[in-house]
Design an enzyme around this catalytic site. Structure first.
Site, PDB file in Angstrom:
ATOM      1  N   GLU A  79      42.602  36.155  39.331  1.00 47.81           N
ATOM      2  CA  GLU A  79      43.346  37.389  38.983  1.00 47.81           C
ATOM      3  C   GLU A  79      43.190  37.747  37.423  1.00 47.81           C
ATOM      4  O   GLU A  79      43.397  36.476  36.492  1.00 47.81           O
ATOM      5  CB  GLU A  79      44.922  37.429  39.228  1.00 47.81           C
ATOM      6  CG  GLU A  79      45.020  37.512  40.502  1.00 47.81           C
ATOM      7  CD  GLU A  79      46.657  37.378  41.074  1.00 47.81           C
ATOM      8  OE1 GLU A  79      47.571  37.442  39.922  1.00 47.81           O
ATOM      9  OE2 GLU A  79      47.112  37.345  42.276  1.00 47.81           O
ATOM     10  N   GLU A 131      44.705  46.463  42.637  1.00 47.06           N
ATOM     11  CA  GLU A 131      45.974  46.809  43.391  1.00 47.06           C
ATOM     12  C   GLU A 131      47.150  47.658  42.624  1.00 47.06           C
ATOM     13  O   GLU A 131      47.352  47.383  41.404  1.00 47.06           O
ATOM     14  CB  GLU A 131      46.603  45.302  43.564  1.00 47.06           C
ATOM     15  CG  GLU A 131      47.903  45.113  44.266  1.00 47.06           C
ATOM     16  CD  GLU A 131      48.175  43.710  44.784  1.00 47.06           C
ATOM     17  OE1 GLU A 131      47.383  42.706  44.607  1.00 47.06           O
ATOM     18  OE2 GLU A 131      49.346  43.609  45.240  1.00 47.06           O
TER      19      GLU A 131
END
Ligand code: KIV
Length: 271
Positions: A122, A189
């Site tokens: 991430e 996301e």
């Protein structure tokens, strides 16, 4: 004929071809051998061994507690169940943020000890040196931008990210940086669909959306959510394809009844 049907094994190159051909990429999470076997045989392009295992397998509130050893256990179980799909494994929180040497060591452990094909981590600019280091070692990397659950305590909420121009601009820059650093795909996301569209159109590598709308090059869902195992979690972006929670409950209740009334096992079910 779709790119998906032509190929025996999905690779990072297959995904690039799918994007170029306008064929959407399908990705689901899995954490164990049995579900990985079903999902792979059903024809999925990518299985993500997500750190969402921390929530749906271990019952933690966030993805932060899961360890590298636990991710390795889940990933090796998944790998034994698949023949065809590409397997991506999340680097868990704390296994790559400190520096590129540690990030590479964690990625190497995943590749060596599980047999997986790639890793995901991430973040954007903050982790770019680690991404470059891992890619330079020959390990394919998937990026993850937008709502990055390992930073939940920084965000303070799971709401849609990059609605404001400043955060949207950072995401645009980060996406380009990840592509230039050699990522083969990027998960987007929970960001606005129009931003995901723009980012997807500006990249050669595919974007895989979750709560990021219809214009991404592929979609990912957490298996437990789409199968309705976990029924409390009902965000707008989730399409639930089964209500496995109720089906399992009914089956278990029927089994309990059968045992109690001495109906199970019957003559044919004993030796
Ligand atoms: O861990 C996970 O399941 C993920 C998906 C939500 C993309 O990262």
């Amino acid at each position: 004929m779709s790119v998906n049907k032509e190929i025996k094994k999905v690779t990072t190159n297959t995904l690039l071809k799918m994007k170029a051909a306008g064929e959407k990429i399908s990705m689901l999470t899995a954490y164990d051998f049995s579900f990985a076997r079903i999902i792979d045989a059903a024809g999925i392009d990518i299985i993500l061994v997500g750190d969402s295992a921390s929530n749906v397998m271990a019952g933690h509130e966030t993805t932060l507690p899961i360890t590298l050893d636990q991710m390795i256990y889940h990933a090796s179980s998944v790998i034994r169940g698949i023949d065809r799909c590409l397997v991506v494994v999340d680097l868990p929180f704390g296994s790559y943020q400190s520096n590129p040497d540690i990030a590479l060591a964690s990625a190497v452990r995943i590749m060596k000890e599980t047999g997986a094909h790639s890793i995901k981590l991430e973040g954007g600019e903050e982790v770019i040196d680690s991404i470059k280091r891992i890619v330079a070692a020959g390990i394919p990397v998937m990026g993850h931008l937008g709502l990055t659950p390992q930073s939940i305590y920084k965000f303070g909420t799971y709401t849609v990210r990059a609605k404001e121009e400043e955060e949207a601009n950072k995401l645009r820059r980060d996406a380009k940086l990840l592509e230039e650093a050699g990522c083969f795909a990027i998960v987007l996301e929970k960001i606005p669909a129009q931003l995901a569209k723009e980012v997807s159109e500006n990249l050669h590598i595919p974007t895989i959306g979750i709560g990021a709308g219809m214009y991404c090059d592929g979609q990912v869902l957490v298996m437990h959510d789409m199968l309705g195992i976990n029924t409390e979690f009902k965000p707008r972006f989730l399409r639930q394809y089964l209500n496995l929670h109720d089906q399992v409950t009914n089956a278990v209740q029927q089994y309990i009844k059968d045992v109690k009334k001495k109906d199970f096992p019957n003559e044919q079910e004993q030796y």
